[in-house]
Design an enzyme around this catalytic site. Structure first.
Site, PDB file in Angstrom:
ATOM      1  N   ASP A  52       0.827  -1.205   0.000  1.00 13.89           N
ATOM      2  CA  ASP A  52       0.000   0.000   0.000  1.00 13.89           C
ATOM      3  C   ASP A  52       0.863   1.258   0.000  1.00 13.89           C
ATOM      4  O   ASP A  52       2.084   1.199   0.180  1.00 13.89           O
ATOM      5  CB  ASP A  52      -0.901   0.018   1.240  1.00 13.89           C
ATOM      6  CG  ASP A  52      -2.024  -0.996   1.166  1.00 13.89           C
ATOM      7  OD1 ASP A  52      -2.423  -1.361   0.048  1.00 13.89           O
ATOM      8  OD2 ASP A  52      -2.510  -1.419   2.237  1.00 13.89           O
ATOM      9  N   TYR A 111       6.675 -10.033   6.597  1.00 13.94           N
ATOM     10  CA  TYR A 111       6.571  -8.600   6.861  1.00 13.94           C
ATOM     11  C   TYR A 111       7.145  -8.279   8.236  1.00 13.94           C
ATOM     12  O   TYR A 111       7.176  -9.135   9.132  1.00 13.94           O
ATOM     13  CB  TYR A 111       5.103  -8.144   6.840  1.00 13.94           C
ATOM     14  CG  TYR A 111       4.501  -8.008   5.469  1.00 13.94           C
ATOM     15  CD1 TYR A 111       4.526  -6.789   4.794  1.00 13.94           C
ATOM     16  CD2 TYR A 111       3.882  -9.093   4.856  1.00 13.94           C
ATOM     17  CE1 TYR A 111       3.952  -6.660   3.537  1.00 13.94           C
ATOM     18  CE2 TYR A 111       3.311  -8.969   3.597  1.00 13.94           C
ATOM     19  CZ  TYR A 111       3.348  -7.750   2.947  1.00 13.94           C
ATOM     20  OH  TYR A 111       2.786  -7.629   1.698  1.00 13.94           O
TER      21      TYR A 111
END
Length: 250
Positions: A52, A111
């Site tokens: 994002d 992540y």
């Protein structure tokens, strides 16, 4: 037509995410423009994880097809030369079989979420951390995190606009540790799964933050997961603290 696998690093701060958009700067558009300037070809990149706006990467993987059989070091160096001064770097390029797909061949994605846990402002890392000035207990956060491991319906931790057909995901790792270096206090959340829902990692980070300041217990977090009680989750952690750190292939 050879297929090239690229390993990419980027600072997500100036971009509106990975995926190409009509009017906004994106990582995909920056690299595809560099490819055209270098090779004269129009190529479309496919990546392992579409980050994002504001999310960073230190080991993003993408593939593209080119008509010409270029040396891999030429591809790497030519793209880097044409990407400057944008904060995007091609770390490596290699030729892979046509069957390789950066997205669909992936078996695990990793992540990292960083929380700067101190009152003094972040002078150097403000675009790469979420600053939480009140005390957080990393051990309580870790205990709560362990209740999210396994195969579950993660509806409570997905964005309203998430396009995934199913909210079921298998979370393989979710570890919370505190890093201390002098007056530097950072809490690091490391997580791994085959795939994640839209905003899942940031939603989990915000909820674990509430566990760290004792507003939620580990049992509360487990109940939120089981019931899908999205209204009881913590705030959506800001994108700046999230980094795509790697992807595994068979």
């Amino acid at each position: 037509m050879p297929r090239y696998k690229l390993v990419i690093e980027y600072d997500g701060a100036p971009f509106r995410g990975w995926q190409r958009q009509a009017d906004d700067p994106t990582v995909q558009a920056a690299i595809e423009t560099a490819v055209t300037r270098f090779s004269g070809e129009t190529a479309r990149l496919t990546c392992a994880g579409r980050t994002d706006a504001g999310v960073h990467a230190i080991h993003q993987v993408a593939h593209l097809d080119l008509a010409k059989d270029w040396r891999t070091d030429t591809v790497r160096d030519a793209l880097n030369a044409r990407l400057r001064p944008q904060p995007v770097a091609i770390l490596s390029a290699e030729v892979v079989p046509q069957e390789f797909d950066a997205r669909h061949s992936a078996i695990r994605r990793h992540y990292r979420y960083r929380i700067l846990n101190r009152r003094s402002p972040a002078a150097l890392t403000r675009a790469h951390v979420w600053q939480v000035p009140w005390p957080l207990d990393a051990e309580l956060m870790h205990r709560a995190a362990q209740r999210l491991l396994g195969h579950h319906d993660f509806s409570a931790f997905r964005a309203a606009e998430c396009q995934a057909k199913s909210p079921m995901r298998t979370l393989e790792q979710l570890d919370v540790t505190r890093v201390r270096m002098g007056l530097f206090e950072e809490i690091v959340i490391a997580t791994s799964a085959r795939s994640f829902l839209h905003h899942q990692v940031r939603a989990m980070a915000g909820t674990l933050m509430l566990a760290g300041c004792k507003r939620l217990s580990a049992d509360d977090v487990a109940e939120i997961l089981a019931t899908g009680a999205k209204h009881r989750c913590g705030p959506l952690a800001p994108a700046c603290g999230l980094t795509f750190v790697g992807v595994d292939y068979p």
